[in-house]
Design a protein around this motif. Structure first.
Motif, PDB file in Angstrom:
ATOM      1  N   GLN A 186      -1.228  -1.130  -4.654  1.00 24.89           N
ATOM      2  CA  GLN A 186      -1.950   0.077  -4.257  1.00 24.89           C
ATOM      3  C   GLN A 186      -1.478   0.585  -2.899  1.00 24.89           C
ATOM      4  N   GLU A 187      -1.167  -0.350  -2.001  1.00 27.51           N
ATOM      5  CA  GLU A 187      -0.666   0.048  -0.684  1.00 27.51           C
ATOM      6  C   GLU A 187       0.705   0.712  -0.807  1.00 27.51           C
ATOM      7  N   LEU A 190       0.307   4.234  -2.045  1.00 33.08           N
ATOM      8  CA  LEU A 190      -0.145   5.109  -0.969  1.00 33.08           C
ATOM      9  C   LEU A 190       0.999   5.435  -0.019  1.00 33.08           C
ATOM     10  N   GLU A 193       3.238   8.071  -1.345  1.00 37.77           N
ATOM     11  CA  GLU A 193       2.704   9.426  -1.214  1.00 37.77           C
ATOM     12  C   GLU A 193       2.750   9.904   0.225  1.00 37.77           C
ATOM     13  N   ALA A 232      -5.186  10.063  -6.851  1.00 43.71           N
ATOM     14  CA  ALA A 232      -5.519   9.360  -5.625  1.00 43.71           C
ATOM     15  C   ALA A 232      -7.034   9.225  -5.501  1.00 43.71           C
ATOM     16  N   ARG A 236      -7.701   7.145  -0.297  1.00 44.76           N
ATOM     17  CA  ARG A 236      -6.316   7.563  -0.135  1.00 44.76           C
ATOM     18  C   ARG A 236      -6.257   8.995   0.367  1.00 44.76           C
ATOM     19  N   ARG A 239      -6.782   9.041   4.052  1.00 51.76           N
ATOM     20  CA  ARG A 239      -5.635   8.549   4.821  1.00 51.76           C
ATOM     21  C   ARG A 239      -4.482   9.539   4.796  1.00 51.76           C
ATOM     22  N   ARG A 240      -4.286  10.209   3.663  1.00 51.05           N
ATOM     23  CA  ARG A 240      -3.200  11.175   3.578  1.00 51.05           C
ATOM     24  C   ARG A 240      -3.499  12.407   4.428  1.00 51.05           C
TER      25      ARG A 240
END
Length: 280
Positions: A186-187, A190, A193, A232, A236, A239-240
């Protein structure tokens, strides 16, 4: 060194490395994800090459380890064959939809267009993926926001994300039983992206990209195909958005890049092959 000791050593080291992973240090995610499965694969290859015989190997141990190594390689081959078939099916499914220029604003951008009202975009394929978008995305987004989405998707082509994550996905399936496999995966998704977002900001305004990101992710999605913008989770998204609005870090290195240290660490996974010349 006996073959059983080599296998047990690689297994213990792989598990131990995963337990050293710290989620607070995402820059190390690729190394911690990649090194343990590569170490196990290289160990299996080394045992197969050395064979079931040797002066330091008992008969039962030699054949047992030889069988285990071949079994592991068989699972590896089956895993990637299955993943290849799934990728092929996805490509065939995408080709059933008409291909055309997005609109007059993007005359050089060709895409397979899904007859769906949902907001959807994705790259499907491996080295030369096909852009797939939904009619709903074309109808509901402004020209600026469509350009943001398309530029983000172009970043995935630039970095060959579909190709490299094909291999990473296979290793994940092969060694999902290792600690932190899902968390690391998952990290990495991310970070992929974040890297695409950062590349896109070279050509479009970061605020426009952030607005497009919020619009697309906020829209409900029921399709089985996961898109970079559309799959997402809220954490996420946060964070994005934070990364896009943090102009101070805009010039820093790519969040998923590999430097000399990372390549050196990954070369350590080849260490089992060094035991082959010492086998008699």
């Amino acid at each position: 060194m006996g073959h059983l000791s080599l296998i047990l050593g690689a297994l213990i080291l792989s598990i131990g490395l995963r337990y050293l992973y710290q989620p607070s240090r995402p820059g190390t995610s690729l190394s911690f994800f990649l090194i343990p499965p590569l170490l196990l694969v290289m160990t299996a290859v080394a045992v197969v090459v050395m064979g079931p015989h040797g002066h330091m190997v008992n008969l039962w141990e030699g054949w047992l380890c030889y069988g285990l190594a071949w079994g592991f390689i068989a699972v590896l081959v089956w895993t990637f064959c299955t993943l290849t078939w799934e990728t092929y099916q996805a490509q065939q499914q995408a080709q059933r939809h008409p291909i055309r220029a997005i609109d007059h604003a993007f005359p050089n951008t060709l895409a397979r267009v899904l007859a769906s009202d949902q907001l959807f975009s994705a790259q499907v394929g491996l080295w030369h993926p096909t852009l797939v978008v939904s009619q709903g995305l074309l109808d509901h987004l402004s020209v600026e926001h469509r350009q943001a989405v398309l530029t983000h998707e172009a970043a995935h082509v630039h970095y060959r994300d579909t190709f490299w994550f094909f291999w990473l996905a296979g290793l994940r399936r092969l060694t999902r039983w290792l600690p932190y496999s899902d968390a690391l995966w998952q990290e990495l998704l991310l970070l992929r992206e974040l890297r695409a977002d950062r590349w896109a900001t070279q050509f479009i305004d970061r605020l426009v990209l952030a607005e497009a990101l919020v619009t697309v992710i906020a829209a409900p999605l029921t399709t089985d195909v996961c898109a970079a913008f559309s799959c997402a989770v809220p954490s996420r998204l946060s964070r994005r958005i934070d990364a896009l609005l943090d102009e101070q870090n805009a010039a820093t290195a790519s969040p998923l890049g590999t430097g000399p240290l990372q390549w050196t660490e990954m070369c350590l996974s080849l260490a089992p092959l060094l035991t082959i010349p010492f086998h008699h």
